[in-house]
Design an enzyme around this catalytic site. Structure first.
Site, PDB file in Angstrom:
ATOM      1  N   LEU A 106      84.196  14.277  32.549  1.00 58.59           N
ATOM      2  CA  LEU A 106      84.787  14.803  33.779  1.00 58.59           C
ATOM      3  C   LEU A 106      83.730  15.672  34.448  1.00 58.59           C
ATOM      4  CD1 LEU A 106      88.421  15.913  32.767  1.00 58.59           C
ATOM      5  CD2 LEU A 106      87.707  13.827  33.958  1.00 58.59           C
ATOM      6  N   ASP A 107      83.767  15.752  35.781  1.00 60.40           N
ATOM      7  CA  ASP A 107      82.832  16.612  36.505  1.00 60.40           C
ATOM      8  C   ASP A 107      83.094  18.074  36.143  1.00 60.40           C
ATOM      9  OD1 ASP A 107      81.943  14.345  37.774  1.00 60.40           O
ATOM     10  OD2 ASP A 107      83.208  14.650  39.546  1.00 60.40           O
ATOM     11  N   LYS A 108      82.110  18.911  36.438  1.00 61.35           N
ATOM     12  CA  LYS A 108      82.228  20.346  36.114  1.00 61.35           C
ATOM     13  C   LYS A 108      83.471  20.958  36.771  1.00 61.35           C
ATOM     14  CE  LYS A 108      79.267  24.447  36.369  1.00 61.35           C
ATOM     15  NZ  LYS A 108      77.915  24.914  36.704  1.00 61.35           N
TER      16      LYS A 108
END
Ligand code: URA
Length: 238
Positions: A106-108
């Site tokens: 998942l993105d930050k």
């Protein structure tokens, strides 16, 4: 099929109780038993079914570990970005000693369900494009949700690099809110899909992977082991 066997020192270290070196020392001190017999050499191997004890206490050995976490914002899923904290830092000390990685990143700034494991073959299979494993997300948009999105997402959104996405299922949950299910995992896929549609994702939260749903009892940054049923549901995609 023959049961997988692992070295006793590796098993003990994998529980986080002590290092392999300390396990070797404990064996020399006759503190380790395998199926009742003292073992002095920790190169001896055991299966998940064997009874292994340290100082009379049973060691529960599981070849693979599966953890469900509600990922908070600000954490990354891999070591690629050394300036950001990694989700593994949220785990307790014993789990941090295991080589756990997230099945799909998942993105930050994305929150929600990640599954951390050391089961490489399962992760590889779940991430394989041919498996079409479904992932669902809830999102909030900058501009209002438009009726035209249903047809656009069903027919296959074209991303900025020309890639035509597989059909995605959309649900409207409010004026700017919705849920989406995709069965592929391109880089920044959901954000890029909505950019192609002329909108922008403000918040994104993953709520399921391959039939495993994020446990609503888990607050941000909390985690728990997968139940046997959840692990079996993931393995059903093998
Ligand atoms: N799609 C995105 O754009 N970001 C994520 O973190 C996951 C899917």
């Amino acid at each position: 099929m023959e049961k997988f066997k692992e070295r006793v020192d590796k098993i003990i270290a994998s529980t986080g109780l002590m290092s392999r070196k300390d396990a070797k020392r404990a064996a020399a001190e006759r503190r380790i038993r395998l199926n009742g017999a003292v073992i002095k050499d920790t190169s001896a191997k055991a299966t998940e079914e064997d009874e292994l004890t340290l100082d009379g206490r049973k060691i529960l050995y599981k070849r693979y570990t599966y953890i469900m976490m509600n990922k908070p914002k600000g954490y990354v899923c891999s070591t690629d970005d050394p300036s950001s904290p990694i989700v593994n830092e949220l785990l307790d000390e014993a789990l941090q000693r295991l080589p756990l990685f997230s099945i799909g990143r998942l993105d930050k700034d994305t929150t929600g369900l990640i599954i951390l494991t050391n089961d490489g073959p399962l992760a590889h299979s779940l991430l394989s494009p041919s498996k079409h494993v479904e992932k669902s997300y809830e999102f909030e948009l900058e501009d209002p949700f438009e009726d035209g999105y249903f047809e656009l997402f069903e027919s296959g959104v074209v991303l900025d690099d020309g890639y035509v996405c597989l059909p995605a299922k959309l649900t409207r949950l409010g004026e700017r809110r919705g849920a989406i299910t995709v069965c592929e995992g391109k880089y920044h896929q959901i954000k890029r899909m909505f950019e192609s549609a002329g909108n922008r994702i403000c918040t994104l939260k993953r709520i399921s992977i391959g039939g495993v749903k994020l446990d609503e009892a888990l607050n941000c940054a909390e985690y728990r082991p997968l139940t046997d049923e959840e692990a079996a549901a993931l393995k059903g995609h093998f």
